[in-house]
Design an enzyme around this catalytic site. Structure first.
Site: not given
Length: 234
Positions: A9, A152
């Protein structure tokens, strides 16, 4: 064969404009088996996430403020992935960020520490042309449950991708066909060492056979002759 399924990420979409890695998740596969030897780190990027990225991952600047900087986990990451085949969905994105992070440290790039890369997005596009091939779409296609995926997360996404990759390549030992003699011989020795499972044969009982015959009699009556299962029984 050691494989690492990896996801990151980031604070945004472009490492060239200063966006940074904020989370790394890795899942280890050995001979296509999950080992549980995973790698997961949150990272202080020393900057805020862009609004769009924050909406995707939910990792705030405040949450990341006390996490280690990338330089503090780089050696650990390098040792973990060292020599492995790395599996990534949309590999150029993650590799671009990781190589940029290693570049800031003025050490050899991430790519130089691994054996090779499999991009599951490229493979999915080849297998399912014209269809959606996001991780969520592949989870749906291959029956991998992602109902717990609200935001996510690098480790969660790596775990989902590992399941998707195994489903996509079921029946294959590797996507690479250029094994050297030593690797091929080692693979053969491993295969030979695996025990063969006993085949269990369960015979139908007399009652089950009677029910089956009654069903076939009904089918014979319906087609006014011998049904296809009787015709092909011999």
């Amino acid at each position: 064969m050691r494989q690492i399924v990896l996801d990151t990420e980031t604070t945004g979409l472009n490492p060239r404009s200063g966006d940074r890695v904020i989370e790394i998740g890795c899942v280890e596969l050995i001979n296509r088996q999950l080992t549980g030897n995973n790698f997961h780190r949150y990272i202080n990027p020393e900057r805020d996430s862009e609004e769009g990225a924050l909406a995707v991952h939910g990792l705030t600047t405040e949450f990341l403020s006390d996490k280690p900087k990338f330089g503090e986990i780089a050696d650990e990451l390098r040792d973990y992935v060292g020599g492995a085949e790395v599996i990534i969905h949309n590999a150029p994105f993650d590799l671009g960020f990781l190589n940029a992070e290693f570049g800031r440290l003025k050490v050899p790039s991430f790519n130089q520490h691994i054996a090779s890369v499999i991009d599951t997005l490229i493979q999915a596009k080849e297998m399912h042309p014209g269809k959606r091939n996001s991780l969520d779409a592949l989870c749906d296609r291959y029956g991998v449950s992602n109902t717990h995926r609200k935001l996510h997360g690098a480790l969660l996404d790596a775990e989902l991708l590992a399941d998707v990759y195994l489903a996509m390549t079921r029946g294959q030992n590797s996507l690479s066909m250029d094994l050297g003699d030593d690797d091929a011989e080692a693979g053969s020795e491993h295969a030979a060492a695996l025990p063969l499972a006993d085949i269990i044969v369960l015979a139908a009982t007399a009652e089950e056979l009677a029910v089956h015959e009654a069903l076939l009699d009904g089918l014979d009556k319906a087609v006014k002759g011998r049904c296809v299962w009787r015709a092909n029984a011999g």
